[in-house]
Motif scaffolding. Sequence first.
Motif, PDB file in Angstrom:
ATOM      1  N   MET A   1       1.023  -1.320  -0.077  1.00  0.00           N
ATOM      2  CA  MET A   1       0.212   0.001   0.552  1.00  0.00           C
ATOM      3  C   MET A   1       0.612   1.276   0.027  1.00  0.00           C
ATOM      4  N   SER A   2       1.020   2.204  -1.017  1.00  0.00           N
ATOM      5  CA  SER A   2       1.334   3.622  -1.109  1.00  0.00           C
ATOM      6  C   SER A   2       0.776   4.440  -0.508  1.00  0.00           C
ATOM      7  N   THR A   3       0.765   5.332   0.663  1.00  0.00           N
ATOM      8  CA  THR A   3       0.895   6.126   0.781  1.00  0.00           C
ATOM      9  C   THR A   3       0.346   7.296   0.272  1.00  0.00           C
ATOM     10  N   SER A   4      -0.097   8.311   0.089  1.00  0.00           N
ATOM     11  CA  SER A   4      -0.407   9.455  -1.184  1.00  0.00           C
ATOM     12  C   SER A   4      -0.016  10.565  -0.586  1.00  0.00           C
ATOM     13  N   LYS A   5       0.773  11.681  -0.857  1.00  0.00           N
ATOM     14  CA  LYS A   5       1.163  12.540   0.153  1.00  0.00           C
ATOM     15  C   LYS A   5       0.397  13.497   0.880  1.00  0.00           C
ATOM     16  N   SER A   6      -0.889  13.691  -0.048  1.00  0.00           N
ATOM     17  CA  SER A   6      -2.236  14.313   0.194  1.00  0.00           C
ATOM     18  C   SER A   6      -2.705  13.681   1.685  1.00  0.00           C
ATOM     19  N   ALA A   7      -2.776  12.736   1.976  1.00  0.00           N
ATOM     20  CA  ALA A   7      -3.109  11.652   2.851  1.00  0.00           C
ATOM     21  C   ALA A   7      -1.491  11.685   3.670  1.00  0.00           C
ATOM     22  N   LEU A   8      -0.686  11.661   3.917  1.00  0.00           N
ATOM     23  CA  LEU A   8      -0.282  12.138   4.714  1.00  0.00           C
ATOM     24  C   LEU A   8      -0.259  13.843   5.271  1.00  0.00           C
ATOM     25  N   MET A   9      -0.160  14.648   4.257  1.00  0.00           N
ATOM     26  CA  MET A   9      -0.289  16.232   4.778  1.00  0.00           C
ATOM     27  C   MET A   9      -1.567  16.320   6.160  1.00  0.00           C
ATOM     28  N   ASP A  10      -2.656  15.489   5.478  1.00  0.00           N
ATOM     29  CA  ASP A  10      -3.352  16.201   6.484  1.00  0.00           C
ATOM     30  C   ASP A  10      -3.399  15.011   7.440  1.00  0.00           C
ATOM     31  N   VAL A  11      -2.918  13.994   7.850  1.00  0.00           N
ATOM     32  CA  VAL A  11      -2.395  12.757   9.120  1.00  0.00           C
ATOM     33  C   VAL A  11      -1.804  14.427  10.054  1.00  0.00           C
ATOM     34  N   ILE A  12      -0.381  14.542   9.094  1.00  0.00           N
ATOM     35  CA  ILE A  12       0.872  15.560   9.723  1.00  0.00           C
ATOM     36  C   ILE A  12      -0.586  17.209  10.557  1.00  0.00           C
ATOM     37  N   ALA A  13      -1.203  17.297  10.014  1.00  0.00           N
ATOM     38  CA  ALA A  13      -1.871  18.685   9.679  1.00  0.00           C
ATOM     39  C   ALA A  13      -2.986  18.728  11.307  1.00  0.00           C
ATOM     40  N   ALA A  14      -3.972  17.027  11.226  1.00  0.00           N
ATOM     41  CA  ALA A  14      -4.683  16.731  12.553  1.00  0.00           C
ATOM     42  C   ALA A  14      -3.484  16.720  13.949  1.00  0.00           C
ATOM     43  N   VAL A  15      -2.187  15.818  13.495  1.00  0.00           N
ATOM     44  CA  VAL A  15      -1.211  15.531  14.901  1.00  0.00           C
ATOM     45  C   VAL A  15      -0.715  17.027  15.064  1.00  0.00           C
ATOM     46  N   GLY A  16      -0.630  17.973  14.000  1.00  0.00           N
ATOM     47  CA  GLY A  16      -0.181  19.477  14.521  1.00  0.00           C
ATOM     48  C   GLY A  16      -1.305  20.055  15.315  1.00  0.00           C
ATOM     49  N   GLY A  17      -2.227  19.819  15.062  1.00  0.00           N
ATOM     50  CA  GLY A  17      -3.519  20.948  15.288  1.00  0.00           C
ATOM     51  C   GLY A  17      -3.684  19.974  16.308  1.00  0.00           C
ATOM     52  N   ALA A  18      -3.753  18.614  16.775  1.00  0.00           N
ATOM     53  CA  ALA A  18      -4.086  18.279  18.178  1.00  0.00           C
ATOM     54  C   ALA A  18      -3.288  18.037  19.258  1.00  0.00           C
ATOM     55  N   TYR A  19      -1.712  18.467  18.869  1.00  0.00           N
ATOM     56  CA  TYR A  19      -0.655  18.667  19.344  1.00  0.00           C
ATOM     57  C   TYR A  19      -0.737  20.422  20.323  1.00  0.00           C
ATOM     58  N   TYR A  20      -1.394  21.184  18.711  1.00  0.00           N
ATOM     59  CA  TYR A  20      -1.267  22.760  19.318  1.00  0.00           C
ATOM     60  C   TYR A  20      -2.613  23.077  20.286  1.00  0.00           C
ATOM     61  N   GLN A  21      -3.334  22.033  20.632  1.00  0.00           N
ATOM     62  CA  GLN A  21      -4.879  22.023  21.638  1.00  0.00           C
ATOM     63  C   GLN A  21      -4.278  22.335  22.872  1.00  0.00           C
ATOM     64  N   ASP A  22      -3.961  20.600  22.831  1.00  0.00           N
ATOM     65  CA  ASP A  22      -3.014  20.091  23.903  1.00  0.00           C
ATOM     66  C   ASP A  22      -2.048  21.479  24.527  1.00  0.00           C
ATOM     67  N   PHE A  23      -0.866  21.558  23.992  1.00  0.00           N
ATOM     68  CA  PHE A  23      -0.481  22.881  24.108  1.00  0.00           C
ATOM     69  C   PHE A  23      -1.109  24.184  24.862  1.00  0.00           C
TER      70      PHE A  23
END
Length: 144
Positions: A1-23
């Motif tokens: 399975m190959s993950t698209s760059k778009s899917a990776l960008m979505d996950v990075i954004a979601a992780v970054g957003g969740a981190y920022y909310q906690d921070f």
Amino acid sequence: MSTSKSALMDVIAAVGGAYYQDFAAVAARHGLTPVQAKVLGAVVRAPQPMRALAEQLVCDASNVTGIVDRLEARELVRREPGPQDRRIKIVTATEQGRSAIAAVREDMQTVHDALDRLDEDERDRLHDILQKLLPELSRAGVRA
């Protein structure tokens, strides 16, 4: 399975957003705005000239002056003259500042719980991958 760059960008954004909310939530519980906590974290890693902080925050230097004023009033940072040019002010964390940002990081339970789902090898691999991405993403911020 190959993950698209778009899917990776979505996950990075979601992780970054969740981190920022906690921070942001934890920083507020410690009496800091997210930007104050970000500045404090930066100067704990290494003393920073005011101009460098403005570049990192992508804001005007006058905004950084107000942020540092408030941190200095709480004795979390201090301004020191630059070694080569005394007109340049270097922002340095005090021991109280180091303790404050350590407490914020320690209290980020949502992030700690998420990272606990990874074993040591996975954390090491994630760290290495993120370290590989960081230089390019940091340069992109400078180009903007």
